[in-house]
Design an enzyme around this catalytic site. Structure first.
Site, PDB file in Angstrom:
ATOM      1  N   GLY A 101      95.091  -1.531  18.307  1.00 18.62           N
ATOM      2  CA  GLY A 101      94.884  -2.332  17.105  1.00 18.62           C
ATOM      3  C   GLY A 101      96.130  -3.122  16.766  1.00 18.62           C
ATOM      4  N   GLY A 153      98.343  -2.319  10.097  1.00 26.39           N
ATOM      5  CA  GLY A 153      98.950  -1.066  10.548  1.00 26.39           C
ATOM      6  C   GLY A 153      99.503  -1.149  11.956  1.00 26.39           C
ATOM      7  N   LYS A 201     102.428 -12.266  -5.437  1.00 28.32           N
ATOM      8  CA  LYS A 201     101.506 -12.123  -4.315  1.00 28.32           C
ATOM      9  C   LYS A 201     101.740 -13.242  -3.293  1.00 28.32           C
ATOM     10  CE  LYS A 201      97.812 -10.443  -2.163  1.00 28.32           C
ATOM     11  NZ  LYS A 201      96.481 -10.204  -2.729  1.00 28.32           N
ATOM     12  N   CYS A 237      87.294  -0.161  -0.592  1.00 28.07           N
ATOM     13  CA  CYS A 237      88.282  -1.211  -0.831  1.00 28.07           C
ATOM     14  C   CYS A 237      87.738  -2.120  -1.934  1.00 28.07           C
ATOM     15  CB  CYS A 237      88.514  -1.996   0.465  1.00 28.07           C
ATOM     16  SG  CYS A 237      89.801  -3.233   0.349  1.00 28.07           S
ATOM     17  N   CYS A 246     100.815  -2.192  -5.308  1.00 26.00           N
ATOM     18  CA  CYS A 246      99.788  -3.209  -5.069  1.00 26.00           C
ATOM     19  C   CYS A 246      99.917  -4.385  -6.022  1.00 26.00           C
ATOM     20  CB  CYS A 246      98.397  -2.598  -5.213  1.00 26.00           C
ATOM     21  SG  CYS A 246      98.049  -1.351  -3.972  1.00 26.00           S
TER      22      CYS A 246
END
Length: 425
Positions: free
Chosen positions: A8, A12, A391, A160, A356
């Site tokens: 992947g 991550g 952001k 999510c 976040c």
């Protein structure tokens, strides 16, 4: 020489490869397998449909960066993780052997679990992948030619929720800029038991902050919502009470809709054919060191990791794996594999903290949870225009790290440490 393979190349997988390369030096091989030639910065996908970003703005070619870092980049699709034989079968009939495997695939998007859901053969759009966001942009263009109701949210089993709130409010901001907000009723449909739950039982005052934001923008909402089916222009929703009993049936019309799906593990992992690697949904089982309890040379990071729900909710919700939480998994995994190669037992445990930034168009909500899963040592939430700007800054910063092949610069580590946020327990 050991061969460490990362399966992947997303939020991550790419940092995992960089950090693995950094902590191991050149005496071991690090390889990355990905079906895509590019890295996609998923958190910015909600900006694509209203043309605040182009899809190509969020992509980075990986082969040149990986080569520069001494990482073997293999652009092929995996069809099966053969854990019993320490290899990964690929779609061209070949296989890649490993001494250690880090599964960082991200999720499979389970659109098939709700009739009519999703961009391929369904009636709703998605921002879970940059290519889906590009399709949503086409749908948005059609919508702008003939505005009408908008429905945004997350279906049962979703884990999510942040991008749904972001997308809703980004569209609301765009409609106000175009001075056609008055032509567009907006409804938020979510499996959460209340606005701001986020799959986390809330963080600080996210309930109050997000409810206030929706009220301020005259957005209606349906919580404890199970989406039964979706037809062209109509969503059929069952709202339940706190005990899970049917409370009310809703038929919600729409001209444009984006609904986040539930996730499962990807097919290459779900089809592994062995006991002890995954749970029934196909997510990888790990211990506190991010290592699989059955196959000790397999680790996992990111959305593909099995985590139990934070709490039981009337409509099923999952636990989100947020950006900094994933980065903490990455650091713990890199250190633990390094220690195993040195003949030591794994000892590093990820902090699983959440930091976040949720963009709400022209403002935003930020929250900090240490750790992300309650009970917590630190809980904080705030809002303001600064979050929207932060952001944007974070997007530029993270993509620069990917281009440079950096996982965690020292100045980032020191700044977050001053805030009480660290990657390892």
């Amino acid at each position: 020489m050991a061969r460490i393979v990362v399966l992947g190349a997303g939020i991550g997988g790419v940092p995992m490869a960089y950090e693995m390369r950094e902590v191991l030096g050149k005496e071991h091989e690090v390889a990355v397998i990905s079906d895509s030639p590019t890295f996609h910065f998923v958190p910015s996908n909600p900006w694509v449909p209203p043309k605040w970003r182009k899809p190509e703005d969020l992509k980075i070619e990986l082969a040149p960066v990986m080569k520069k870092k001494g990482i073997n980049f293999i652009q092929k699709a995996a069809v099966k993780v053969d854990a019993a034989n320490n290899k990964i079968d690929l779609d061209d009939g070949t296989s890649e052997a490993y001494d250690y495997l880090v599964i960082a695939t991200g999720p499979r998007l389970a659109f098939d679990e709700v009739p009519g859901l999703g961009p391929h053969g369904g009636y709703t759009t998605s921002v879970c992948h940059v290519d889906h966001a590009a399709l949503a942009a086409d749908d948005w263009d059609k919508f702008m030619a003939e505005p009408g109701p908008i429905v945004v949210g997350a279906v049962q089993g979703a884990s999510c929720f942040g991008p749904a709130y972001e997308y809703l409010m980004i569209l609301e901001t765009e409609l106000r800029k175009r001075k056609i907000r008055d032509q567009v009723p907006m409804t938020f449909v979510t499996s959460e038991p209340y606005i701001g739950h986020l799959g986390l039982g809330g963080v600080g005052d996210t309930k109050g902050l997000l409810e206030s934001a929706l009220r301020d923008k005259t957005v209606k909402w349906i919580t404890n919502a199970k989406v039964d089916r979706i037809e062209d222009g109509m969503m059929f929703v069952t709202e339940v009470d706190d005990d899970g009993n049917e409370k009310k049936k809703h038929e919600v019309p729409f001209k444009h809709s984006m609904m986040l799906p539930a996730f499962t593990g990807v097919d290459a992992v779900r089809n592994c054919g062995v006991e002890g690697l995954i749970n029934p949904r196909g997510f990888v089982l790990v211990d506190k060191y991010q290592r699989n309890p059955t196959f000790k040379n397999i680790y996992s990071v990111g959305v593909c990791v099995a985590l139990p729900p934070v709490e039981k909710t009337p409509v099923p919700t999952g636990t989100p794996k947020t950006g900094y939480m994933i980065e903490s998994m990455v650091t713990a995994t890199a250190h633990n594999i390094r220690d195993e190669l040195a003949g030591k037992e794994p000892s590093d445990i990820p902090s699983l903290s959440a930091l976040c930034l949720a963009d709400l168009g022209d403002t935003g909500v930020a929250f900090l949870a240490v750790p992300q899963i309650p009970p917590r040592n630190t809980t904080w939430a705030n809002h303001g225009k600064w979050v929207h700007l932060a952001k944007i800054g974070f997007e530029k910063y993270f993509m620069r790290k990917v281009r440079k092949g950096i996982s965690e610069p020292f100045y980032e580590r020191m700044m977050l440490k001053l805030m009480g946020v660290v990657r390892l327990k």
